[in-house]
Scaffold this active site. Sequence first.
Site, PDB file in Angstrom:
ATOM      1  CB  CYS A 133      -0.923  -0.018   1.217  1.00  0.00           C
ATOM      2  SG  CYS A 133      -1.960   1.443   1.336  1.00  0.00           S
ATOM      3  CB  CYS A 136      -0.693   2.525   3.967  1.00  0.00           C
ATOM      4  SG  CYS A 136      -2.216   1.904   3.308  1.00  0.00           S
ATOM      5  CG  ASP A 137       2.980   1.063   4.529  1.00  0.00           C
ATOM      6  OD1 ASP A 137       2.452   1.549   5.546  1.00  0.00           O
ATOM      7  OD2 ASP A 137       2.805  -0.106   4.164  1.00  0.00           O
TER       8      ASP A 137
END
Length: 307
Positions: A133, A136-137
């Site tokens: 992701c 997200c990261d």
Amino acid sequence: MSDKIYDVIIIGAGTAGMTAAIYARRASKTALMIEAKTYGGQIINTPAIDNYPAEPGISGYDFAVKIFEQAKALGADIVYEKAVGIEDGTIKKVKTEKGEYEGKAVIIACGSENRKLGVEYEDMLIGRGVSYCATCDGMFFRNKKVAVVGGGNTALEDALYLAGVAETVYLIHRRDKFRGDDLTASLLSKRGNVKFVLNSRVTKLIADKRLTAVEVTDNKGNTTELEVSGLFVAVGRVPENQPFSDLIELDEAGYAVSGENCRTKTPGVFVAGDNRTKEVRQLVTAASDGAAAATEAVKYINAREDI
Ligand code: NAP
């Protein structure tokens, strides 16, 4: 197993499923979540969530615990069993590996799984350089070298997002042409810090506690090592809809065909979150689907005089 007939049975206790439980309970309906693993779903391993309103920086784990506690406090039940099918009827039966549960309406919200590359140490390095992701990261890789693998729209969009964060982005794809949109591919080709590595596959992950490099092998068998601290795997997802495919229509990628109302072709069976066809698969839309699916389920139950 339970002799009770629940109003709403929710398959999956991720963000969509737990939100559905909250909405069902607030409408005074009994609700059971059937979860195959642990509650929380896909977000549970994300160190920090920065794109959910009002909770910047919260960990995926804390986020999941908060929703779970909210659902439990409202009186939702949960069992940890893998759902393997639904039998339709006036009262529906959700079959699990251990038994079955009866409900007036069912919401499928067990999500999808990331397709894995299948290279050695991939699982071990999740959270240590390997991610599925980018939004997200990605921020953990500010000014670092990263690679994205895949050739679909997710890989292209991940690469574009990461180009604004990381120092260098290698986009590794097994063909000479991307499957994703030409427009995004063309935007990428204009970014100075994006390098296409085509006709190539990731064949090895090299790590020293964390990922340090990936070995890439091209279609002619030549191998090279790319020094990267992050590898974003974007080779598609596998929605967990197959066990329910007799009651729901699936698109060619396996997603359950449904609109914003989360209905399926079977009255009383709804689908929420990553199981269903949609443009944006994020926490906020999973929560939104949970609310919509539960609201529709409540409407369905209230409209039926025979259940
Ligand atoms: P996808 O379109 O299925 O693409 C997966 C990519 O991964 C393909 O290029 C595939 O290669 C490659 N791949 C699959 N298995 C692989 C393996 N083992 N090793 C290496 N490469 C592998 O998946 P997606 O990109 O996640 O997109 C899913 C759906 O959502 C698509 O319909 C997509 O258009 C849509 N989507 C839309 C948007 C948007 O409209 N903004 C954004 C994201 C996603 P091959 O090309 O060789 O098959």
